[in-house]
Enzyme design. Sequence first.
Site, mmCIF file in Angstrom:
data_model
loop_
_atom_site.group_PDB
_atom_site.id
_atom_site.type_symbol
_atom_site.label_atom_id
_atom_site.label_comp_id
_atom_site.label_asym_id
_atom_site.label_seq_id
_atom_site.Cartn_x
_atom_site.Cartn_y
_atom_site.Cartn_z
ATOM 1 C CG ASP A 119 -3.045 3.637 2.486
ATOM 2 O OD1 ASP A 119 -2.405 2.660 2.038
ATOM 3 O OD2 ASP A 119 -4.002 3.512 3.270
ATOM 4 C CD GLU A 171 -2.947 -2.194 5.382
ATOM 5 O OE1 GLU A 171 -3.116 -3.219 6.067
ATOM 6 O OE2 GLU A 171 -2.488 -1.144 5.873
ATOM 7 C CG HIS A 219 -0.311 -0.061 2.540
ATOM 8 N ND1 HIS A 219 0.065 1.064 3.238
ATOM 9 C CD2 HIS A 219 0.017 -1.109 3.344
ATOM 10 C CE1 HIS A 219 0.585 0.709 4.397
ATOM 11 N NE2 HIS A 219 0.585 -0.596 4.489
ATOM 12 C CG ASP A 227 2.756 0.248 7.874
ATOM 13 O OD1 ASP A 227 2.522 -0.319 6.795
ATOM 14 O OD2 ASP A 227 1.930 0.339 8.785
HETATM 15 ZN ZN ZN Z 1 1.054 -1.395 6.393
#
Ligand code: ZN
EC number: 3.5.1.18
Length: 385
Positions: free
Chosen positions: A76, A142, A74, A108
């Site tokens: 985002d 996500e 992802h 992340d």
């Molecule tokens: Zn993540």
Amino acid sequence: MTAPALSPTLALACELINRPSVTPLDEGCQALMMARLGAAGFALEPMHIEEVENFWARRDGGTGEGPVLCFAGHTDVVPTGPHEAWQSPPFAATIDDAGMLRGRGAADMKGSLAAMLVAVERFVADHPRHRGAIAFLITSDEEGPALHGTQAVVERLRARGERLDWCIVGEPSSSAALGDTVKNGRRGSLGATLTVRGKQGHVAYPQLAKNPIHLAAPALAELAAEHWDDGNAFFPPTSFQISNIKAGTGATNVIPGELQVLFNFRFSTESTVEGLQQRAAAILDRHGLDWQIDWALSGLPFLTEPGALLDAVSASIRAVTGRETTPSTSGGTSDGRFIATLGTQVVELGPLNATIHQVDERILASDLELLTEIYYQTLVRLLAC
Ligand SMILES: [Zn+2]
């Protein structure tokens, strides 16, 4: 970044971090990735679904039928909170004196996106006629509601019979050192809003009221103490947690008429949704409560048992880092749960998760080079001719 000699992975990670793609925004991250993949011979398929940007990309090696390895992730990121709390601005990637790459999404999961893209570029250059196909499934939703992201893309792929044998999700799976842990499954998540009805009254006249707090307390204690299952070789035992409890008018002399409790099961493959619902209901009934529950299933458990994908990933981690990796199913849910419904073996492998969603999110910059090499070697093991 003005540093002269950023590696391809770090340069791309910085470019992605500098785009403030707070969920569900993408801010051009996917266009950047698609341009690179297009140049590497991928067929590109943007999938704009409602307000969410997603894309699917696929490159066939031209050797006929063969396995499909998909990279998923992802673009985002979660909100930053107040920028003043950050040691360096969250959307201006930087590498500090300790060699940490800093910025929202470093862990992340923009770092992983950069690593997988650079690994694939290298692999395709080295092995233009690889076995089977390589694919990318990228979403910008996500961290948010995740309704029009991976789940929606997977439904389109399912509808047209697209096959995915293996999938590597770039979620930050490592805990103390890069590659020490991969996720080969996730527990299911079942949420509930429980309402227990009583009868409102004056605290001085309890005989005229029914206190839902007093009535519910022993049942909640029993739910909290219940042993739901033992787990198995791949899953820890199912857990039950109360996250919210609400009753009372604010006045000190009023017995409330109603109690509301939010709770959640994180469940293993040893329990079923129906089984947990029935057992919770039986406990509430045994205490003679007037109750009602709204259930919300946010994901079924999934599991990738040892096989070609897990073997290739473990061997690559060992070759690059010298570490034996531990497959784990702990942690929250991830988009892997949607992809697994296609019958796909799914493994999550990414950097350390120590600072994800926090202020000053950061990872060791050198870990991204190692991660790139691990992804590259996994590609070689699975798809080199
Ligand atoms: Zn993540």
